[in-house]
Scaffold this active site. Structure first.
Site, PDB file in Angstrom:
ATOM      1  N   GLY A 178      47.879 -22.670   0.988  1.00 45.99           N
ATOM      2  CA  GLY A 178      48.004 -24.085   1.381  1.00 45.99           C
ATOM      3  C   GLY A 178      49.312 -24.691   0.898  1.00 45.99           C
TER       4      GLY A 178
ATOM      5  NE  ARG B 252      44.703 -19.771   2.727  1.00 47.27           N
ATOM      6  CZ  ARG B 252      44.788 -21.095   2.957  1.00 47.27           C
ATOM      7  NH1 ARG B 252      44.916 -21.540   4.187  1.00 47.27           N
ATOM      8  NH2 ARG B 252      44.729 -21.948   1.955  1.00 47.27           N
TER       9      ARG B 252
ATOM     10  N   GLY C 266      48.459 -20.078  -4.779  1.00 40.43           N
ATOM     11  CA  GLY C 266      47.257 -20.132  -5.595  1.00 40.43           C
ATOM     12  C   GLY C 266      46.904 -18.763  -6.142  1.00 40.43           C
ATOM     13  CG  ASP C 267      42.994 -18.189  -7.672  1.00 35.91           C
ATOM     14  OD1 ASP C 267      43.101 -18.542  -6.470  1.00 35.91           O
ATOM     15  OD2 ASP C 267      41.978 -18.379  -8.346  1.00 35.91           O
TER      16      ASP C 267
ATOM     17  CB  SER D 132      49.516 -16.466  -3.464  1.00 32.54           C
ATOM     18  OG  SER D 132      49.074 -17.283  -2.422  1.00 32.54           O
TER      19      SER D 132
ATOM     20  CB  THR E 194      46.259 -25.213  -5.181  1.00 36.76           C
ATOM     21  OG1 THR E 194      45.054 -25.839  -4.705  1.00 36.76           O
ATOM     22  CG2 THR E 194      46.029 -24.783  -6.612  1.00 36.76           C
ATOM     23  CB  ILE E 195      46.171 -30.769  -3.636  1.00 32.96           C
ATOM     24  CG1 ILE E 195      45.144 -30.387  -2.574  1.00 32.96           C
ATOM     25  CG2 ILE E 195      47.558 -30.905  -3.052  1.00 32.96           C
ATOM     26  CD1 ILE E 195      44.854 -31.538  -1.609  1.00 32.96           C
ATOM     27  CG  ASP E 196      41.850 -27.350  -3.813  1.00 29.83           C
ATOM     28  OD1 ASP E 196      41.847 -28.464  -3.260  1.00 29.83           O
ATOM     29  OD2 ASP E 196      41.776 -26.276  -3.185  1.00 29.83           O
TER      30      ASP E 196
ATOM     31  CG  ASP F  36      41.179 -24.366  -7.342  1.00 27.56           C
ATOM     32  OD1 ASP F  36      42.413 -24.182  -7.312  1.00 27.56           O
ATOM     33  OD2 ASP F  36      40.429 -24.045  -6.406  1.00 27.56           O
TER      34      ASP F  36
ATOM     35  CG  MET G 120      41.027 -31.698   0.814  1.00 30.44           C
ATOM     36  SD  MET G 120      42.606 -30.952   1.268  1.00 30.44           S
ATOM     37  CE  MET G 120      42.363 -30.731   3.024  1.00 30.44           C
ATOM     38  N   GLY G 121      39.233 -30.299  -2.704  1.00 30.69           N
ATOM     39  CA  GLY G 121      39.013 -29.709  -4.029  1.00 30.69           C
ATOM     40  C   GLY G 121      38.176 -28.438  -4.024  1.00 30.69           C
ATOM     41  NE  ARG G 122      40.120 -23.779  -2.889  1.00 34.34           N
ATOM     42  CZ  ARG G 122      40.938 -22.750  -3.024  1.00 34.34           C
ATOM     43  NH1 ARG G 122      40.924 -21.784  -2.128  1.00 34.34           N
ATOM     44  NH2 ARG G 122      41.755 -22.645  -4.030  1.00 34.34           N
TER      45      ARG G 122
ATOM     46  CG  HIS H 183      44.385 -30.827   6.433  1.00 41.26           C
ATOM     47  ND1 HIS H 183      43.141 -30.632   6.965  1.00 41.26           N
ATOM     48  CD2 HIS H 183      44.761 -29.648   5.905  1.00 41.26           C
ATOM     49  CE1 HIS H 183      42.782 -29.377   6.782  1.00 41.26           C
ATOM     50  NE2 HIS H 183      43.749 -28.757   6.146  1.00 41.26           N
TER      51      HIS H 183
ATOM     52  NE  ARG I 180      47.318 -28.297   2.386  1.00 43.75           N
ATOM     53  CZ  ARG I 180      46.572 -27.392   3.006  1.00 43.75           C
ATOM     54  NH1 ARG I 180      45.336 -27.172   2.605  1.00 43.75           N
ATOM     55  NH2 ARG I 180      47.052 -26.715   4.002  1.00 43.75           N
TER      56      ARG I 180
HETATM   57  P1  ADP Z   1      45.703 -19.094  -2.467  1.00 45.68           P
HETATM   58  O1  ADP Z   1      46.948 -18.407  -2.900  1.00 45.68           O
HETATM   59  O2  ADP Z   1      45.926 -20.546  -2.181  1.00 45.68           O
HETATM   60  O3  ADP Z   1      44.546 -18.828  -3.415  1.00 45.68           O
HETATM   61  P2  ADP Z   1      44.569 -17.257  -0.503  1.00 45.68           P
HETATM   62  O4  ADP Z   1      43.434 -16.848  -1.383  1.00 45.68           O
HETATM   63  O5  ADP Z   1      44.283 -17.555   0.915  1.00 45.68           O
HETATM   64  O6  ADP Z   1      45.316 -18.562  -1.025  1.00 45.68           O
HETATM   65  O7  ADP Z   1      45.655 -16.095  -0.603  1.00 45.68           O
HETATM   66  C1  ADP Z   1      46.897 -16.234   0.060  1.00 45.68           C
HETATM   67  C2  ADP Z   1      47.355 -14.876   0.552  1.00 45.68           C
HETATM   68  O8  ADP Z   1      47.531 -13.990  -0.559  1.00 45.68           O
HETATM   69  C3  ADP Z   1      46.382 -14.156   1.472  1.00 45.68           C
HETATM   70  O9  ADP Z   1      46.449 -14.611   2.799  1.00 45.68           O
HETATM   71  C4  ADP Z   1      46.870 -12.719   1.338  1.00 45.68           C
HETATM   72  O10 ADP Z   1      47.984 -12.497   2.136  1.00 45.68           O
HETATM   73  C5  ADP Z   1      47.324 -12.645  -0.120  1.00 45.68           C
HETATM   74  N1  ADP Z   1      46.284 -12.002  -0.947  1.00 45.68           N
HETATM   75  C6  ADP Z   1      45.213 -12.570  -1.539  1.00 45.68           C
HETATM   76  N2  ADP Z   1      44.490 -11.666  -2.235  1.00 45.68           N
HETATM   77  C7  ADP Z   1      45.119 -10.470  -2.055  1.00 45.68           C
HETATM   78  C8  ADP Z   1      44.872  -9.132  -2.508  1.00 45.68           C
HETATM   79  N3  ADP Z   1      43.822  -8.843  -3.291  1.00 45.68           N
HETATM   80  N4  ADP Z   1      45.748  -8.168  -2.128  1.00 45.68           N
HETATM   81  C9  ADP Z   1      46.811  -8.461  -1.340  1.00 45.68           C
HETATM   82  N5  ADP Z   1      47.087  -9.701  -0.895  1.00 45.68           N
HETATM   83  C10 ADP Z   1      46.271 -10.686  -1.234  1.00 45.68           C
END
Ligand code: ADP
Length: 318
Positions: free
Chosen positions: A12, A73, A103-104, A106, A127-129, A131, A171-173, A252, A255
């Site tokens: 996001g 994503r 975020g985590d 990524s 992330t604005i959440d 979290d 927001m905030g999941r 949204h 954001r």
């Molecule tokens: P955020 O970073 O906000 O938590 P996502 O969980 O959607 O968002 O993760 C963002 C991107 O990070 C995913 O679309 C994917 O490309 C990559 N990603 C997430 N987890 C993994 C993983 N275990 N292995 C490889 N790429 C990952």
């Protein structure tokens, strides 16, 4: 030999990413590094959307929300063959260090990428959440809170004119941070978040008494994690309290928007630390911020445990 360093935004978007890109280019050049932008997150990394960045690319963006280089994503980055392609793209340009605003999820992707291909990285929680375990602050949160503040203040105007209850969804999941801080700073009557169980009936007598004493409206802040209950809450106000109710989903708009001074400054500091960390040969780290200031943390300490809302903040609601 001149070292090359790249930045991308993943997941996001948040307000604060553009100020971060500006600092990235300026500080990289100051440190005699060649800065590169990777467009559209891991998708652009796979598709070789990687371009050298200059001062011109970041002129006039500090006041803009979102991200000039796009975010995405990427399902493909979850697969080894595409990460191999990403590595080949970086090799062709001589890039061995990455900064990722995300975020985590990524960061987990980066960890896998490092294990396979030894591409060093530094993550900046964005992330604005708010979290992400291990940091009290994620880029974009302050701007989101200020946008919510403006929205709730506006809703208050109409709620008071019309004698209504407004159920405002943030927001905030699964994290109630945005809702909780909004409640504490907007003077709303009630805040419902996933971290705390609630029973609306316990408020019935109090709210009725308040109406008797002249209250004209109610504002209830509801976090995304329990947003499926918003229409039930609105019905409860109509049936039990006898006041017309509306649900307002902020969505949204939370954001975007002009990044606040705090987010611009946090972007500046996060990026400075990230570049310093990579220059000091840190291989896998996340820049975190807490009561003691900025720290580099390991990916493990950031993603290992599920996020928990700060107890002190929660106690303010209880
Ligand atoms: P955020 O970073 O906000 O938590 P996502 O969980 O959607 O968002 O993760 C963002 C991107 O990070 C995913 O679309 C994917 O490309 C990559 N990603 C997430 N987890 C993994 C993983 N275990 N292995 C490889 N790429 C990952």
């Amino acid at each position: 030999m001149k070292k090359n360093i790249a930045i991308l935004c993943s997941g996001g978007d948040v307000s604060g990413m553009n100020p971060a890109l500006k600092r990235f280019v300026e500080y990289a050049l100051e440190k005699k590094l060649t800065p590169y932008f990777i467009y559209d997150g891991y998708e652009g990394l796979i598709d070789n959307q990687i371009k050298e960045a200059s001062y011109c690319d970041v002129a006039g963006i500090i006041n803009r929300g979102g991200t000039k280089i796009g975010s995405a994503r990427s399902e493909r980055f979850m697969h080894k063959e595409y990460r191999q392609r990403a590595k080949e793209n970086l090799d062709a340009l001589g890039i061995d260090s990455l900064i990722v605003l995300g975020g985590d999820g990524s960061f987990r992707g980066l960890h896998t990428f490092y294990k396979e291909h030894k591409i060093k990285f530094c993550g900046i929680p964005s992330t604005i959440d708010n979290d992400i375990q291990g940091t009290d602050y994620c880029l974009g949160v302050d701007t989101a809170l200020n946008i919510i503040k403006i929205s709730v203040d506006a809703i208050r105007d109409t709620a008071s004119s019309f004698k209504r209850a407004f159920i405002v969804e943030t927001m905030g999941r699964e994290c109630g941070y945005l809702a909780l801080i909004t409640h504490l700073t907007s003077g709303s009557e009630l805040c419902l978040i996933p971290e705390i169980e609630y029973n609306l009936d316990t408020y019935e007598a109090k709210f009725k008494e308040e109406i008797k004493n002249g209250r004209r409206y109610f504002i209830v802040i509801v976090s995304e994690g329990i947003s499926q209950k918003s229409s039930e809450i609105a019905s409860w106000f109509e049936e039990k309290i006898g006041i017309e109710s509306r649900v307002s989903v902020l969505g949204h708009l939370q954001r975007g928007g002009n990044p606040t001074v705090k987010d611009r400054l946090m972007a500046f500091k996060f990026v400075t630390l990230a570049i310093d960390a990579l220059l000091e040969r840190s291989t896998e780290s996340i820049v975190c911020y807490d009561a003691f200031g900025f720290h580099l943390k390991t990916l493990k300490s950031v993603v290992e445990k599920p996020h928990k809302l700060n107890e002190e903040l929660l106690s303010l609601l209880k």
